[in-house]
Scaffold this motif. Structure first.
Motif, short mmCIF file in Angstrom:
data_model
loop_
_atom_site.label_atom_id
_atom_site.label_comp_id
_atom_site.label_asym_id
_atom_site.label_seq_id
_atom_site.Cartn_x
_atom_site.Cartn_y
_atom_site.Cartn_z
N GLU A 28 6.29 7.14 -29.23
CA GLU A 28 5.72 8.27 -29.95
C GLU A 28 4.37 7.94 -30.59
OE1 GLU A 28 6.86 11.37 -30.19
OE2 GLU A 28 8.69 11.09 -29.04
N CYS A 29 4.27 6.78 -31.23
CA CYS A 29 3.05 6.44 -31.97
C CYS A 29 2.41 5.13 -31.53
CB CYS A 29 3.34 6.38 -33.47
SG CYS A 29 4.49 5.05 -33.95
N ASN A 30 3.03 4.45 -30.54
CA ASN A 30 2.52 3.20 -29.96
C ASN A 30 2.52 2.02 -30.93
OD1 ASN A 30 1.99 4.37 -27.40
ND2 ASN A 30 0.07 5.21 -28.17
N GLN A 31 3.18 2.15 -32.06
CA GLN A 31 3.31 1.01 -32.96
C GLN A 31 4.19 -0.04 -32.30
OE1 GLN A 31 4.36 2.13 -36.93
NE2 GLN A 31 4.64 0.04 -37.67
N VAL A 32 3.83 -1.31 -32.45
CA VAL A 32 4.53 -2.39 -31.76
C VAL A 32 5.36 -3.19 -32.76
CG1 VAL A 32 4.28 -4.47 -30.36
CG2 VAL A 32 2.75 -2.53 -29.99
N PHE A 33 6.60 -3.54 -32.36
CA PHE A 33 7.51 -4.29 -33.21
C PHE A 33 8.00 -5.53 -32.45
CE2 PHE A 33 7.65 0.10 -34.43
CZ PHE A 33 7.69 0.09 -35.82
N THR A 34 8.14 -6.62 -33.17
CA THR A 34 8.71 -7.83 -32.57
C THR A 34 10.22 -7.86 -32.75
OG1 THR A 34 8.30 -9.04 -34.64
CG2 THR A 34 6.61 -9.18 -32.93
N SER A 35 10.74 -7.11 -33.70
CA SER A 35 12.17 -7.03 -33.95
C SER A 35 12.74 -5.75 -33.36
CB SER A 35 12.46 -7.07 -35.46
OG SER A 35 13.80 -6.68 -35.74
N ARG A 36 13.80 -5.89 -32.56
CA ARG A 36 14.44 -4.71 -31.96
C ARG A 36 15.02 -3.80 -33.03
NH1 ARG A 36 19.50 -5.23 -27.84
NH2 ARG A 36 20.32 -6.35 -29.66
N ASN A 37 15.65 -4.39 -34.05
CA ASN A 37 16.26 -3.58 -35.12
C ASN A 37 15.21 -2.80 -35.90
OD1 ASN A 37 18.87 -4.33 -34.48
ND2 ASN A 37 18.90 -6.06 -35.90
N SER A 38 14.08 -3.47 -36.18
CA SER A 38 13.01 -2.78 -36.92
C SER A 38 12.48 -1.61 -36.12
CB SER A 38 11.88 -3.77 -37.22
OG SER A 38 12.32 -4.81 -38.06
N TYR A 39 12.35 -1.81 -34.82
CA TYR A 39 11.87 -0.72 -33.95
C TYR A 39 12.84 0.44 -33.96
CZ TYR A 39 11.54 1.82 -29.54
OH TYR A 39 11.52 2.80 -28.60
N ARG A 40 14.14 0.16 -33.85
CA ARG A 40 15.15 1.24 -33.82
C ARG A 40 15.17 2.03 -35.13
NH1 ARG A 40 20.29 -1.70 -30.75
NH2 ARG A 40 19.41 -1.56 -28.64
N VAL A 41 15.05 1.30 -36.26
CA VAL A 41 15.03 1.98 -37.56
C VAL A 41 13.78 2.85 -37.66
CG1 VAL A 41 14.81 1.64 -40.04
CG2 VAL A 41 16.43 0.25 -38.74
N GLY A 46 15.63 4.75 -52.53
CA GLY A 46 14.84 5.57 -51.62
C GLY A 46 14.60 4.97 -50.25
N ARG A 47 15.14 3.81 -49.99
CA ARG A 47 14.94 3.17 -48.68
C ARG A 47 15.68 3.96 -47.60
NH1 ARG A 47 16.47 -3.15 -47.21
NH2 ARG A 47 15.87 -3.05 -45.00
N LYS A 48 15.05 4.07 -46.40
CA LYS A 48 15.62 4.84 -45.30
C LYS A 48 16.30 3.94 -44.28
CE LYS A 48 12.13 8.50 -45.60
NZ LYS A 48 11.05 9.23 -44.86
N PHE A 49 17.38 4.46 -43.69
CA PHE A 49 18.13 3.71 -42.69
C PHE A 49 18.40 4.59 -41.48
CE2 PHE A 49 18.87 1.73 -46.72
CZ PHE A 49 18.82 0.37 -46.44
N GLY A 50 18.51 3.93 -40.32
CA GLY A 50 18.70 4.65 -39.07
C GLY A 50 20.12 5.08 -38.82
N THR A 51 21.09 4.46 -39.50
CA THR A 51 22.50 4.83 -39.31
C THR A 51 23.20 4.87 -40.67
OG1 THR A 51 23.32 2.55 -39.08
CG2 THR A 51 22.53 3.64 -37.07
N LYS A 52 24.29 5.63 -40.72
CA LYS A 52 25.07 5.73 -41.95
C LYS A 52 25.70 4.38 -42.29
CE LYS A 52 28.89 8.32 -44.03
NZ LYS A 52 29.93 9.36 -43.80
#
Length: 335
Positions: A226-239, A256-262
């Motif tokens: 979507e935004c072409n930002q690059v991540f070295t960590s798979r988890n960081s990318y998924r979040v 206030g921190r956001k998470f990708g899953t409950k």
């Protein structure tokens, strides 16, 4: 539904759409739909199901969902079914599931046809889709599954009293501790395998490190579509993708921190609450997370997983082993 609408069935053996009739694969969903229009204008449900692994549902491309009789356009598969029943007297029985998993592909977006959530790849979208069809629930732990067969397999491997079974070799153990020992010392049962030399690993991260150090594979990065930002960590990318591009925001009410899953939010929340719900049955010590309890239980195990090659002293926890190596054998760098 596939006979009377433009819901095009496909398979997902890899990362592309495979036609269930002729097994042609298409990475571009638009070309897949064009293929279905030009090559398979007549649909046979029996053929579609015959070429798909039995899950009880057909995966279908519902991006341009229309009625084949009158050309009416629909956004939801349920609306199309109701139209076929009311306008064309197709006698659809709504007492049962329609048997279709609707996928939508709008440009570069990979969308769930039920909740419109966006996903970075087809595999993740497919896994998510199954969560809408989990009709078989385990009475022991509450986990749900798409088919009764999956539920029965879960029961066999998880809830048979006084019996633990290795999912890979099907060997049976009398205790969870014995099964853990088997899992630690049986490379053939480790879940991750190197595509270059077939060596197996107990952790995904260990396999990735092996590919880099042994086979010279470049360190894998994850680029956001979507935004072409690059991540070295798979988890960081998924979040990142879940919170920034998929509209999934499980927000911690404390910081206030956001998470990708409950689940990840719940794991984080204990940092603020200090609640410890997981008790050790041996020493009654409590832990905030189930993973922490599982790690602690090794203290009470007679099995020693780690051994110092210098003095043959054994340890049942990695942290104890590392502390020993740092204190008594500082000249050893890699341990």
């Amino acid at each position: 539904m596939v006979t009377y609408t433009t819901a095009y069935p496909f398979r997902l053996p890899e990362t592309s759409l495979m036609c269930v009739y002729c097994c042609e694969s298409y990475a571009d969903s638009a070309k897949f739909r064009q293929h279905m229009v030009s090559e398979h204008d007549t649909f046979k449900v029996e053929t579609a199901f015959a070429h798909c692994p039995y899950e009880g549902y057909l995966k279908t491309d519902c991006t341009d969902l229309r009625c084949r009789t009158c050309g009416g356009k629909f956004t939801k598969i349920e609306d199309a079914a109701k139209h076929l029943n009311d306008a064309h007297d197709r006698k659809i029985n709504f007492d049962f599931h329609l048997g279709i998993q609707p996928f939508k592909f709008e440009g570069e977006k990979l969308l769930c046809g039920i909740c419109d959530r966006n996903f970075p790849c087809l595999r993740q979208l497919s896994r998510h889709m199954s969560t809408h069809y989990q009709n078989f629930t385990c009475a022991e732990c509450g986990k749900s599954y798409t088919t009764n067969g999956s539920l029965q397999q879960h029961m066999r491997f998880t809830h048979i009293p006084d019996e633990r079974i290795c999912r890979r070799c099907k060997q049976t153990f009398s205790s969870l501790e014995a099964k853990r020992e088997h899992a630690e010392n049986s490379p053939k049962c480790w879940p991750y395998q190197c595509v270059q030399c077939a060596q197996r690993f107990i952790k995904w991260s260990a396999k990735e490190k092996h590919l880099t150090t042994v086979h010279g594979q470049a360190t894998r990065t994850h680029s956001c579509p979507e935004c072409n930002q690059v991540f070295t960590s798979r988890n960081s990318y998924r979040v990142h993708f879940a919170t920034m591009h998929a509209g999934v925001n499980f927000v911690c009410s404390w910081c206030g921190r956001k998470f990708g899953t409950k689940r990840h939010l719940e794991q984080h929340t204990v940092v603020h609450t200090g609640i410890k719900l997981f008790d050790c049955t041996v020493c009654s010590k409590s832990f905030p997370r189930k993973a922490n309890l599982a790690q602690h239980m090794w203290i009470h195990s007679d099995y020693k997983r780690f051994e110092c090659n210098m003095c043959n002293k054994q340890f049942n926890q990695r942290v104890s082993y590392k502390s020993h190596m740092k204190a008594h054998h500082p000249e050893i760098q890699n341990y």
